[in-house]
Design a protein around this motif. Structure first.
Motif, PDB file in Angstrom:
ATOM      1  N   ILE A  36       1.104  -0.725  -0.274  1.00  0.00           N
ATOM      2  CA  ILE A  36       0.037  -0.248  -0.078  1.00  0.00           C
ATOM      3  C   ILE A  36       0.720   1.063  -0.048  1.00  0.00           C
ATOM      4  O   ILE A  36       1.656   1.354   0.775  1.00  0.00           O
ATOM      5  CB  ILE A  36      -0.855   0.512   1.140  1.00  0.00           C
ATOM      6  CG1 ILE A  36      -2.339  -1.613   0.682  1.00  0.00           C
ATOM      7  CG2 ILE A  36      -1.995   1.046   0.682  1.00  0.00           C
ATOM      8  CD1 ILE A  36      -2.811  -1.016   2.524  1.00  0.00           C
ATOM      9  N   THR A  37       0.850   1.779  -0.549  1.00  0.00           N
ATOM     10  CA  THR A  37       1.063   3.375  -0.908  1.00  0.00           C
ATOM     11  C   THR A  37       1.071   4.560  -0.210  1.00  0.00           C
ATOM     12  O   THR A  37       0.381   4.362   0.365  1.00  0.00           O
ATOM     13  CB  THR A  37       1.588   3.347  -2.412  1.00  0.00           C
ATOM     14  OG1 THR A  37       0.424   4.376  -2.946  1.00  0.00           O
ATOM     15  CG2 THR A  37       2.394   2.816  -3.522  1.00  0.00           C
ATOM     16  N   CYS A  61     -10.001  -1.916   2.481  1.00  0.00           N
ATOM     17  CA  CYS A  61      -9.091  -2.969   1.855  1.00  0.00           C
ATOM     18  C   CYS A  61      -9.304  -3.864   3.080  1.00  0.00           C
ATOM     19  O   CYS A  61      -9.377  -4.885   3.202  1.00  0.00           O
ATOM     20  CB  CYS A  61      -7.887  -2.210   1.474  1.00  0.00           C
ATOM     21  SG  CYS A  61      -7.183  -1.590   2.950  1.00  0.00           S
ATOM     22  N   GLU A  62      -9.125  -3.279   4.438  1.00  0.00           N
ATOM     23  CA  GLU A  62      -8.445  -4.244   5.792  1.00  0.00           C
ATOM     24  C   GLU A  62      -9.882  -5.473   5.104  1.00  0.00           C
ATOM     25  O   GLU A  62      -9.279  -6.742   5.741  1.00  0.00           O
ATOM     26  CB  GLU A  62      -8.576  -3.884   6.816  1.00  0.00           C
ATOM     27  CG  GLU A  62      -8.300  -4.380   8.104  1.00  0.00           C
ATOM     28  CD  GLU A  62      -8.066  -3.428   9.707  1.00  0.00           C
ATOM     29  OE1 GLU A  62      -8.045  -4.488  10.340  1.00  0.00           O
ATOM     30  OE2 GLU A  62      -8.770  -2.964   8.775  1.00  0.00           O
ATOM     31  N   PRO A  63     -11.388  -5.368   5.852  1.00  0.00           N
ATOM     32  CA  PRO A  63     -11.992  -6.627   5.690  1.00  0.00           C
ATOM     33  C   PRO A  63     -12.240  -7.395   4.429  1.00  0.00           C
ATOM     34  O   PRO A  63     -12.409  -8.198   4.776  1.00  0.00           O
ATOM     35  CB  PRO A  63     -13.584  -5.760   6.209  1.00  0.00           C
ATOM     36  CG  PRO A  63     -12.888  -4.490   5.891  1.00  0.00           C
ATOM     37  CD  PRO A  63     -12.031  -4.059   5.336  1.00  0.00           C
ATOM     38  N   GLU A  64     -11.673  -6.940   3.518  1.00  0.00           N
ATOM     39  CA  GLU A  64     -11.516  -7.787   2.385  1.00  0.00           C
ATOM     40  C   GLU A  64     -10.407  -8.955   2.052  1.00  0.00           C
ATOM     41  O   GLU A  64     -10.584 -10.052   1.324  1.00  0.00           O
ATOM     42  CB  GLU A  64     -11.839  -6.974   0.892  1.00  0.00           C
ATOM     43  CG  GLU A  64     -12.556  -6.310   1.337  1.00  0.00           C
ATOM     44  CD  GLU A  64     -14.172  -6.831   0.304  1.00  0.00           C
ATOM     45  OE1 GLU A  64     -14.357  -8.241  -0.072  1.00  0.00           O
ATOM     46  OE2 GLU A  64     -14.973  -6.699   1.812  1.00  0.00           O
ATOM     47  N   GLN A  98      -7.307  -4.700  -4.401  1.00  0.00           N
ATOM     48  CA  GLN A  98      -7.003  -3.934  -5.559  1.00  0.00           C
ATOM     49  C   GLN A  98      -8.290  -3.527  -5.606  1.00  0.00           C
ATOM     50  O   GLN A  98      -8.883  -2.395  -6.646  1.00  0.00           O
ATOM     51  CB  GLN A  98      -6.270  -4.487  -6.260  1.00  0.00           C
ATOM     52  CG  GLN A  98      -5.150  -4.834  -6.088  1.00  0.00           C
ATOM     53  CD  GLN A  98      -3.893  -5.154  -6.956  1.00  0.00           C
ATOM     54  OE1 GLN A  98      -4.235  -6.326  -7.857  1.00  0.00           O
ATOM     55  NE2 GLN A  98      -2.626  -4.743  -7.629  1.00  0.00           N
ATOM     56  N   GLN A  99      -9.317  -4.941  -6.365  1.00  0.00           N
ATOM     57  CA  GLN A  99     -11.143  -4.809  -6.325  1.00  0.00           C
ATOM     58  C   GLN A  99     -11.547  -3.453  -5.989  1.00  0.00           C
ATOM     59  O   GLN A  99     -12.453  -2.729  -6.161  1.00  0.00           O
ATOM     60  CB  GLN A  99     -11.499  -5.250  -6.825  1.00  0.00           C
ATOM     61  CG  GLN A  99     -11.015  -7.388  -7.286  1.00  0.00           C
ATOM     62  CD  GLN A  99     -10.284  -6.373  -8.566  1.00  0.00           C
ATOM     63  OE1 GLN A  99     -12.030  -6.199  -9.295  1.00  0.00           O
ATOM     64  NE2 GLN A  99      -9.567  -6.964  -9.371  1.00  0.00           N
ATOM     65  N   VAL A 100     -11.294  -2.985  -3.984  1.00  0.00           N
ATOM     66  CA  VAL A 100     -12.666  -2.230  -3.732  1.00  0.00           C
ATOM     67  C   VAL A 100     -11.351  -0.946  -3.201  1.00  0.00           C
ATOM     68  O   VAL A 100     -12.429  -0.212  -2.927  1.00  0.00           O
ATOM     69  CB  VAL A 100     -12.809  -2.778  -2.562  1.00  0.00           C
ATOM     70  CG1 VAL A 100     -13.352  -4.109  -2.686  1.00  0.00           C
ATOM     71  CG2 VAL A 100     -11.628  -3.385  -1.105  1.00  0.00           C
ATOM     72  N   CYS A 101     -10.566  -0.540  -3.923  1.00  0.00           N
ATOM     73  CA  CYS A 101      -9.232   0.335  -2.538  1.00  0.00           C
ATOM     74  C   CYS A 101      -9.934   1.593  -4.377  1.00  0.00           C
ATOM     75  O   CYS A 101      -9.683   1.592  -5.490  1.00  0.00           O
ATOM     76  CB  CYS A 101      -8.325   0.656  -3.569  1.00  0.00           C
ATOM     77  SG  CYS A 101      -6.638   1.957  -3.337  1.00  0.00           S
TER      78      CYS A 101
END
Length: 82
Positions: A5-6, A15-18, A51-54
């Protein structure tokens, strides 16, 4: 290869729960990914879910962590057994 993560991360918390491996955690300033737990969702999903939800596209591959699909699958097996 593991993901990272940049500093463009906006701490949106999506992202965390995914992450099926619990590799994502809140760091000092932004979310971070534990490369020892990151399998890019190999073994769980076809694509990395973080990556999909970010919403700001700040989760690229970590160039310092080159891993093949087979290596990621072996990591998945190790993380999920027992």
């Amino acid at each position: 290869m593991a993901l990272m993560i940049t500093d463009e991360c906006i701490n949106c918390d999506v992202c965390e729960p995914e992450c099926p491996n619990n590799a994502i955690y809140q760091g000092d300033e932004i979310y971070e990914i534990d490369p020892n737990k990151c399998t890019e969702c190999v073994g769980h999903f076809d694509e990395p879910q973080c990556q999909q939800v970010c919403p700001v596209d700040c989760i690229p591959h970590d160039p310092d962590r080159q891993e093949s699909h087979d290596e990621l699958m072996a990591k998945f097996v190790k993380l999920t057994q027992g």
